[in-house]
Scaffold this motif. Sequence first.
Motif, short mmCIF file in Angstrom:
data_model
loop_
_atom_site.label_atom_id
_atom_site.label_comp_id
_atom_site.label_asym_id
_atom_site.label_seq_id
_atom_site.Cartn_x
_atom_site.Cartn_y
_atom_site.Cartn_z
N VAL A 54 -0.37 -3.99 2.33
CA VAL A 54 -1.39 -3.10 1.74
C VAL A 54 -1.38 -3.25 0.20
CG1 VAL A 54 -2.00 -0.69 1.31
CG2 VAL A 54 -1.41 -1.43 3.62
N TYR A 55 -0.19 -3.24 -0.39
CA TYR A 55 -0.09 -3.41 -1.85
C TYR A 55 -0.74 -4.72 -2.27
CZ TYR A 55 3.19 0.43 -2.82
OH TYR A 55 3.78 1.66 -2.99
N GLU A 56 -0.42 -5.76 -1.47
CA GLU A 56 -0.89 -7.10 -1.81
C GLU A 56 -2.43 -7.16 -1.71
OE1 GLU A 56 -0.30 -11.09 0.53
OE2 GLU A 56 1.62 -10.08 0.21
N LEU A 57 -2.97 -6.62 -0.63
CA LEU A 57 -4.43 -6.64 -0.43
C LEU A 57 -5.14 -5.89 -1.55
CD1 LEU A 57 -4.52 -6.01 3.41
CD2 LEU A 57 -5.61 -7.95 2.26
N LYS A 58 -4.57 -4.75 -1.95
CA LYS A 58 -5.21 -3.94 -2.99
C LYS A 58 -5.02 -4.50 -4.39
CE LYS A 58 -5.06 0.55 -3.57
NZ LYS A 58 -6.33 1.27 -3.57
N GLY A 59 -3.97 -5.33 -4.55
CA GLY A 59 -3.59 -5.75 -5.89
C GLY A 59 -2.99 -4.57 -6.62
N ARG A 60 -2.23 -3.77 -5.86
CA ARG A 60 -1.68 -2.54 -6.43
C ARG A 60 -0.29 -2.80 -7.00
NH1 ARG A 60 -2.79 2.94 -4.47
NH2 ARG A 60 -1.09 4.38 -4.92
N PRO A 61 -0.01 -2.29 -8.21
CA PRO A 61 1.33 -2.48 -8.77
C PRO A 61 2.38 -1.83 -7.88
CG PRO A 61 -0.14 -1.35 -10.34
CD PRO A 61 -0.90 -1.52 -9.07
N PRO A 227 1.86 7.70 -10.79
CA PRO A 227 1.36 6.53 -11.51
C PRO A 227 -0.13 6.27 -11.28
CG PRO A 227 3.40 6.03 -10.34
CD PRO A 227 2.96 7.38 -9.88
N GLY A 228 -0.65 6.71 -10.13
CA GLY A 228 -2.07 6.53 -9.88
C GLY A 228 -2.92 7.34 -10.84
#
Length: 326
Positions: A54-61, A227-228
Amino acid sequence: METRVEKVNLESPNATAIRLAAGLLRDGEVVAFPTETVYGLGANGLDDAAVRLVYELKGRPADNPVILHVADAASAKRLVSEWPQCAEALAEKYWPGPLTFVLRKSSIVPEVVTAGGPTVAVRVPAHPVALALLREFDGPIAAPSANRSSKTSPTLADHVLRDFDGRIPLILDAGPTDVGIESTVVDLTGPVPEVLRPGRITPSQIRHALDGDVRVHRGDAERLSSPGMLPRHYAPTARLILLEQDAPLPQEAPPGKTAYLTLAQRRDVRADVCVFMPNSPTEYAKRLYATLRDMDDQSVGVILVDMPPDTEEWSAVRDRLRRAAH
Ligand code: TXA
Ligand code: MG
């Protein structure tokens, strides 16, 4: 990968689509589903690799933790090591609903969910499709908003498709979401509850439910308690110029295609596109993200925005507008 978009009926969620989604989650896949706030990008919340995806797909830190969604308060209690009285009272009053609790995590919650921190965010969403999926899956679903990092959150299945077509196997489509902005996040780990992210449920409502004090976090980029909350989080491509009610209006139209988001009282602002926004905070919130995406689609370069009044009922909308303007 082909992305299937399955329409699901709000009144009686189609059991086949729900079973398909739950099966994919069990297989470690990522599935988008509706909640009453915005669409979520869901993964098995106890599966380290699935949450990483999920992090990877979103490009989320990796330092920005995600929310675990559960079907009921009993399931939430298994994810935390402390369930204070204020959590009980707020769950009683606002779950299922657009309110997320930050609590001390229990040992079953993977580090990737909490970004290595000691606390976990949990909520029970008030959406029949989300609840049907949670019951069928029978476990916590980690789900950030189903947008690429730093884009506005999706309020339609089509918004999700635009960001993730060909990258996830399934989107459950239940039409437009009701609330339109992300849930209120309240930190319940300290002596005084603190609202980290404003949303539909206001600090006054929380105060009232608890019959006690509640603090409101003043968002700034320095403090990473949520952080969001970083200002960059909810930005469209167009540049926003916020017009406070008592501030002077711009004398000249900015260069390029401009839009004007106006409230009840239209002021003397020149623009190529004029959008009348609802004069109710809940209706405004419902339309905000789709309107911003619309402006991007129309290649608007600058959006002039009449700011709603600086009152508590408008604070979540003002917060998202400020972030979009950053
Ligand atoms: O309405 C919503 O909350 C939507 C729907 C899908 O449920 N989800 C959502 O998730 O907005 P996301 O990941 O876009 O935002 C989660 C927010 C972020 O601001 C994050 O930093 C904060 O919750 N958060 C998550 N875990 C936290 C924690 N342990 N402590 C403090 N803040 C946390
Ligand atoms: Mg988000």
